[in-house]
Write a protein that holds these residues in place. Sequence first.
Motif, short mmCIF file in Angstrom:
data_model
loop_
_atom_site.label_atom_id
_atom_site.label_comp_id
_atom_site.label_asym_id
_atom_site.label_seq_id
_atom_site.Cartn_x
_atom_site.Cartn_y
_atom_site.Cartn_z
N ALA A 150 0.81 -1.22 0.00
CA ALA A 150 0.00 0.00 0.00
C ALA A 150 0.85 1.27 0.00
O ALA A 150 0.46 2.29 -0.58
CB ALA A 150 -0.93 -0.01 1.21
N SER A 151 2.02 1.21 0.62
CA SER A 151 2.84 2.42 0.76
C SER A 151 3.25 3.01 -0.59
O SER A 151 3.49 4.21 -0.70
CB SER A 151 4.09 2.11 1.59
N PHE A 152 3.29 2.19 -1.65
CA PHE A 152 3.68 2.69 -2.97
C PHE A 152 2.68 3.69 -3.53
O PHE A 152 3.02 4.50 -4.39
CB PHE A 152 3.86 1.52 -3.94
N SER A 153 1.41 3.61 -3.10
CA SER A 153 0.42 4.57 -3.60
C SER A 153 0.01 5.58 -2.54
O SER A 153 -0.77 6.48 -2.81
CB SER A 153 -0.83 3.82 -4.10
N PHE A 154 0.54 5.45 -1.31
CA PHE A 154 0.26 6.44 -0.27
C PHE A 154 1.38 7.48 -0.20
O PHE A 154 1.33 8.39 0.62
CB PHE A 154 0.09 5.75 1.09
N VAL A 155 2.36 7.36 -1.05
CA VAL A 155 3.46 8.31 -1.07
C VAL A 155 3.01 9.60 -1.75
O VAL A 155 2.17 9.58 -2.66
CB VAL A 155 4.68 7.69 -1.80
N ASP A 156 3.51 10.73 -1.28
CA ASP A 156 3.21 12.02 -1.91
C ASP A 156 3.99 12.09 -3.21
O ASP A 156 5.23 12.13 -3.21
CB ASP A 156 3.63 13.16 -0.96
N LEU A 157 3.29 12.15 -4.34
CA LEU A 157 3.96 12.09 -5.65
C LEU A 157 4.70 13.39 -5.99
O LEU A 157 5.50 13.42 -6.92
CB LEU A 157 2.94 11.76 -6.74
N GLU A 158 4.44 14.46 -5.25
CA GLU A 158 5.16 15.71 -5.48
C GLU A 158 6.50 15.74 -4.73
O GLU A 158 7.50 16.25 -5.23
CB GLU A 158 4.31 16.91 -5.04
N THR A 159 6.50 15.17 -3.51
CA THR A 159 7.70 15.26 -2.67
C THR A 159 8.42 13.93 -2.50
O THR A 159 9.58 13.89 -2.11
CB THR A 159 7.32 15.78 -1.26
#
Length: 351
Positions: free
Chosen positions: A323-332
């Motif tokens: 799940a962590s791969f899609s809960f990461v902030d894609l900007e930072t």
Amino acid sequence: TIQEVESIDLSVFMQRISSNEIIFLLSFIGFILFIKQHKSVILALPMLLLGFLALKGGLRFTIYAVPIMALGFGFLCIKFLEYLEKIKIQDIKDIRFFGSLLIIIFLFIVLFIFFYLIQKNFDSYDFLGYFAFLLILFFFIFMALKFLYKKNLKLMRVFLIIAILMISLSSALRHIYNYKAPTVFTQNEAILLTKLKELASREDYVVTWWDYGYPIRYYSDVKTLVDGGKHLGKDNFFPSFVLSKDQRSAANMARLSVEYTEKSFYKPYNDLLDAMMRDYNQSNVDLFLNSLSKENFKINTPKTRDIYLYLPSRMVSIFSTVASFSFVDLETGELNKPFTFSTSYILGENN
């Protein structure tokens, strides 16, 4: 998020290269002596440094240092044997002295292991195993000394080499014995995926984590978004999103990621998510991903195939990582919203 590329501590680093810390240190000393005596061994330094990169680059790099450090250990053992052959044991008193010294060392090590295992709530079989190993080891060392006294260097070498092999390989063999990795699929899972082959077209997709990519293709003859050769962060984002978000968002992303993956075979995209946002006139990634949960979100891309999800119960142990791969902030790139997932097992049942 992937164990093999996480930085590791010094102890694990030494164990994975030379089976335990003491052997690692002896191997390193041996390698230094090897270079000192044979300058050409400097050619092995790049390989050794690549192995040492494991301290920052992850577990998978340790393998490069293994043969180099093994050569160092072997060289040190040869030098040790040569030194022993030069020792002149004059009479039986010397043998008794060395024998008494060995017995004292043996008892000291046995006591140390005993107290160490008490701290670890040891099983009595563990202690007996260690005790038997040490007993056999010291027997071979004592016999080596006896044959050294009798000037029988050939037999002395044999017994000492057996002792060295026991010391150097015991930790590795114990690690191998305890390292019981399960198969990727159980029998029931393999049967289930074989049945899927009869239901699905080979153009259909199964969305699952990359660990299962290749074997699912083998059993079900379908396509997957990720596998053992395609699992960059931007690839893993899509199955992570589908498996861990709400159902509407997951269904929409499953359809988009599959159809855009197929499009990319004919019109290469640098990034699938960028291509989706461009086609849906979105410039903000968070707004686009949030829009997938809305009832009024319409997918413009026509459906060309069916999509299945594969999430076996055994996968729950790594689901937080998935799940962590899609809960990461894609900007930072920061994991601002950690995904918490806990599993529990039935301990008992009453009425």
